[in-house]
Design a protein around this motif. Structure first.
Motif, mmCIF file in Angstrom:
data_model
loop_
_atom_site.group_PDB
_atom_site.id
_atom_site.type_symbol
_atom_site.label_atom_id
_atom_site.label_comp_id
_atom_site.label_asym_id
_atom_site.label_seq_id
_atom_site.Cartn_x
_atom_site.Cartn_y
_atom_site.Cartn_z
ATOM 1 N N TRP A 222 24.515 31.548 26.229
ATOM 2 C CA TRP A 222 24.924 31.763 27.619
ATOM 3 C C TRP A 222 25.078 33.256 27.870
ATOM 4 C CZ3 TRP A 222 29.912 33.961 28.186
ATOM 5 C CH2 TRP A 222 30.672 33.983 27.004
ATOM 6 N N THR A 223 25.170 33.629 29.143
ATOM 7 C CA THR A 223 25.374 35.031 29.535
ATOM 8 C C THR A 223 26.657 35.129 30.372
ATOM 9 O OG1 THR A 223 24.084 34.817 31.578
ATOM 10 C CG2 THR A 223 22.888 35.444 29.582
ATOM 11 N N PRO A 224 27.236 36.334 30.477
ATOM 12 C CA PRO A 224 28.541 36.481 31.130
ATOM 13 C C PRO A 224 28.485 36.788 32.631
ATOM 14 C CG PRO A 224 27.989 38.529 30.043
ATOM 15 C CD PRO A 224 26.840 37.585 29.780
ATOM 16 N N CYS A 225 27.358 36.521 33.274
ATOM 17 C CA CYS A 225 27.231 36.844 34.706
ATOM 18 C C CYS A 225 28.315 36.147 35.531
ATOM 19 C CB CYS A 225 25.855 36.439 35.219
ATOM 20 S SG CYS A 225 24.486 37.101 34.242
ATOM 21 N N ILE A 226 28.501 34.853 35.298
ATOM 22 C CA ILE A 226 29.520 34.097 36.029
ATOM 23 C C ILE A 226 30.915 34.612 35.682
ATOM 24 C CG2 ILE A 226 30.646 31.829 36.079
ATOM 25 C CD1 ILE A 226 27.852 30.590 36.167
ATOM 26 N N SER A 227 31.125 34.996 34.429
ATOM 27 C CA SER A 227 32.444 35.484 34.005
ATOM 28 C C SER A 227 32.893 36.670 34.847
ATOM 29 C CB SER A 227 32.408 35.900 32.531
ATOM 30 O OG SER A 227 31.806 34.928 31.717
ATOM 31 N N LEU A 228 31.991 37.632 35.028
ATOM 32 C CA LEU A 228 32.347 38.838 35.766
ATOM 33 C C LEU A 228 32.520 38.551 37.254
ATOM 34 C CD1 LEU A 228 30.034 41.356 33.899
ATOM 35 C CD2 LEU A 228 32.486 41.038 33.607
ATOM 36 N N ALA A 229 31.677 37.665 37.794
ATOM 37 C CA ALA A 229 31.828 37.288 39.197
ATOM 38 C C ALA A 229 33.194 36.659 39.442
ATOM 39 C CB ALA A 229 30.716 36.335 39.609
ATOM 40 N N LEU A 230 33.613 35.776 38.538
ATOM 41 C CA LEU A 230 34.905 35.108 38.707
ATOM 42 C C LEU A 230 36.074 36.059 38.511
ATOM 43 C CD1 LEU A 230 34.352 31.651 36.975
ATOM 44 C CD2 LEU A 230 34.341 32.187 39.408
ATOM 45 N N LEU A 231 35.935 37.015 37.607
ATOM 46 C CA LEU A 231 37.018 37.986 37.395
ATOM 47 C C LEU A 231 37.361 38.723 38.687
ATOM 48 C CD1 LEU A 231 36.343 39.564 33.896
ATOM 49 C CD2 LEU A 231 38.491 38.567 34.663
ATOM 50 N N MET A 236 40.725 40.941 39.388
ATOM 51 C CA MET A 236 40.482 41.972 38.382
ATOM 52 C C MET A 236 39.090 42.570 38.617
ATOM 53 S SD MET A 236 41.472 43.780 35.802
ATOM 54 C CE MET A 236 43.040 42.915 35.526
ATOM 55 N N PRO A 237 38.991 43.803 39.139
ATOM 56 C CA PRO A 237 37.666 44.414 39.322
ATOM 57 C C PRO A 237 36.890 44.427 38.012
ATOM 58 C CG PRO A 237 39.366 45.711 40.426
ATOM 59 C CD PRO A 237 40.084 44.677 39.596
ATOM 60 N N ALA A 238 35.679 43.908 38.055
ATOM 61 C CA ALA A 238 34.873 43.775 36.840
ATOM 62 C C ALA A 238 33.419 44.069 37.173
ATOM 63 C CB ALA A 238 35.015 42.370 36.252
ATOM 64 N N ALA A 239 32.858 45.071 36.496
ATOM 65 C CA ALA A 239 31.485 45.502 36.750
ATOM 66 C C ALA A 239 30.588 45.108 35.588
ATOM 67 C CB ALA A 239 31.430 47.018 36.956
ATOM 68 N N TYR A 248 34.537 51.957 39.224
ATOM 69 C CA TYR A 248 35.480 52.747 40.026
ATOM 70 C C TYR A 248 35.273 52.465 41.517
ATOM 71 C CZ TYR A 248 38.551 56.584 41.296
ATOM 72 O OH TYR A 248 39.604 57.313 41.802
ATOM 73 N N SER A 249 34.042 52.381 41.934
ATOM 74 C CA SER A 249 33.730 52.110 43.339
ATOM 75 C C SER A 249 34.243 50.736 43.747
ATOM 76 C CB SER A 249 32.224 52.211 43.572
ATOM 77 O OG SER A 249 31.732 53.486 43.195
ATOM 78 N N MET A 250 34.053 49.743 42.882
ATOM 79 C CA MET A 250 34.554 48.400 43.163
ATOM 80 C C MET A 250 36.077 48.381 43.207
ATOM 81 S SD MET A 250 31.946 46.304 40.656
ATOM 82 C CE MET A 250 32.599 44.671 40.980
ATOM 83 N N TYR A 251 36.690 49.099 42.305
ATOM 84 C CA TYR A 251 38.157 49.184 42.254
ATOM 85 C C TYR A 251 38.711 49.713 43.577
ATOM 86 C CZ TYR A 251 42.632 51.446 41.030
ATOM 87 O OH TYR A 251 43.932 51.880 41.020
ATOM 88 N N ALA A 261 35.348 42.680 45.404
ATOM 89 C CA ALA A 261 34.160 43.505 45.625
ATOM 90 C C ALA A 261 33.060 42.993 44.707
ATOM 91 C CB ALA A 261 34.462 44.967 45.336
ATOM 92 N N TRP A 262 31.838 43.469 44.939
ATOM 93 C CA TRP A 262 30.739 43.156 44.032
ATOM 94 C C TRP A 262 29.831 44.372 43.947
ATOM 95 C CZ3 TRP A 262 30.403 40.623 39.998
ATOM 96 C CH2 TRP A 262 29.202 40.158 39.452
ATOM 97 N N MET A 263 28.842 44.321 43.058
ATOM 98 C CA MET A 263 27.922 45.426 42.841
ATOM 99 C C MET A 263 26.487 44.905 42.904
ATOM 100 S SD MET A 263 28.431 45.884 38.724
ATOM 101 C CE MET A 263 26.961 46.865 38.446
#
Length: 390
Positions: A222-231, A236-239, A248-251, A261-263
């Protein structure tokens, strides 16, 4: 969030008049979820007439919001006092209302978030693993960084702990190529990363993803794409990809907006139009979403989000030394899809142009929020000494 509330007027204004204004604005603040505190270092001072300057100065704190209106020389008094407060090194904003006792509106909340962001100082970020090899312009020199390995972050991961979140994620999706047990590792990892971040005092984190590492994908499945989106949805800002500038921009944007926020990758930039893409997005930002295979590797899993159109979006990318920042504002539109990541968002810019994006020289990823926090972000960046583009 709390403030010290005061009412200032000329010397001949009675206490009863001041009391009526105090009751009006204390009620408004409480309705907005703001507490009143005599010890707060943020003051909200209502200037009801001209000649309020000395009372404003007497009630001021380190951070100040002065409320004024066109009548009774209220605004001239607020502007005079604000200049003196700024000269003395105290951060001050003026809110110009349309009339006495007019509603403060949600704008005061954004100003309070801005002040809290300034007060927070330099954030402490976590770096998990190392930046992905294609990121050659992602470092930051003016943040505190705590680094751990990916293996450390995965230690003790309990897949079963992700089943509830996986079930909720699937329940909200319009479709999914995976069942809850296939999604559970990513949702459990989101909770694991949140625990690590809180225990280590991180204000945000970025992960050197194994999204294109075929060996790691085969080993982990598996990959952590969903993990960061959910964070990001968990506060918790997660890039992705180890990109500190994106983090920093998302924060900044998430703190000002009070939401995730998202990137994104900049895949199309022409005139006043942008098409931004990435393999995921916090579901709370989406009008609807599906769970799909990860691009290129076909691994589980990515979020294909469809964003609402007609919504104001604020976009940001900072330089390594925070001396320069690309800050844009636009309106979401249906994107002309490109061959790229699963989630795609179209933006028609109203502040800035595609030329600014291309010529800013700040790298790829743009952070964004579905909210108009352009003025607050601009004030924050200027406060830090950044040159804001455009």
């Amino acid at each position: 969030m709390d403030v010290f509330l005061a009412v200032a007027g000329s010397p001949d204004i009675s206490d009863d008049v001041k009391r009526s204004y105090y009751q009006e604005y204390s009620g408004q603040l409480k309705a907005l979820g703001v507490s009143l505190s005599q010890t707060s270092d943020i003051a909200l001072i209502v200037a009801i007439t001209g000649g309020s300057e000395n009372e404003i100065m007497a009630n001021a704190r380190q951070y100040n919001i002065i409320v004024a209106w066109p009548h009774y020389n209220s605004l001239p008094s607020a502007l005079e006092a604000a200049a003196a407060l700024r000269d003395s090194g105290r951060y001050t904003k003026v809110i110009a209302l349309s009339a006495p006792k007019a509603h403060l509106g949600d704008g005061v909340i954004k100003i309070l978030r801005l002040m809290e962001l300034i007060k927070a100082g330099t954030p402490r970020f976590g770096l998990i693993g190392s930046p992905n090899p294609w990121l050659v312009s992602s470092n930051m020199s003016l943040v505190t960084t705590d680094q751990i390995t990916i293996d450390e972050s995965l230690a003790g991961l309990d897949i079963n702990a992700g089943l509830v979140d996986a079930r909720l994620l699937l329940r909200g999706a319009v479709s999914s190529e995976y069942d809850e047990r296939q999604i559970a590792p990513a949702t459990a990892y989101a909770r694991r990363l949140l625990d690590i971040a809180r225990s280590r005092g991180w204000d945000g984190l970025t992960l050197g993803c194994w999204c294109f590492d075929i060996g790691s994908i085969k080993r982990r499945g598996w990959t952590p794409c969903i993990s960061l989106a959910l964070l990001n949805q968990m506060g918790m800002p997660a890039a992705c990809e180890g990109d500190m500038r994106a983090l920093y921009s998302m924060y900044v944007l998430s703190k000002l907006a009070g939401g995730p926020a998202w990137m994104s990758n900049v895949n199309y930039a022409e005139g006043d139009l942008l098409v931004l893409t990435h393999d995921g997005a916090p579901p709370a930002m989406a009008e609807e979403y599906s769970i799909v295979r990860r691009s290129i590797t076909n691994a589980p899993a990515a979020i294909r989000a469809r964003f609402p159109t007609g919504i104001t979006v604020t976009l940001l990318r900072v330089s390594a030394d925070l001396k320069k920042a690309l800050l844009l504002k636009g309106i979401t539109i249906e994107p002309e899809r490109v061959e790229a990541c699963a989630t795609q968002i179209g933006v028609k810019l109203v502040v800035g142009t595609a030329r600014d994006v291309i010529e800013a020289g700040l790298g790829n990823h743009l952070a964004f929020v579905l909210d108009d926090v352009y003025e607050e972000a601009r004030d924050y960046l200027i406060h830090l000494g950044a040159r804001v583009i455009p």
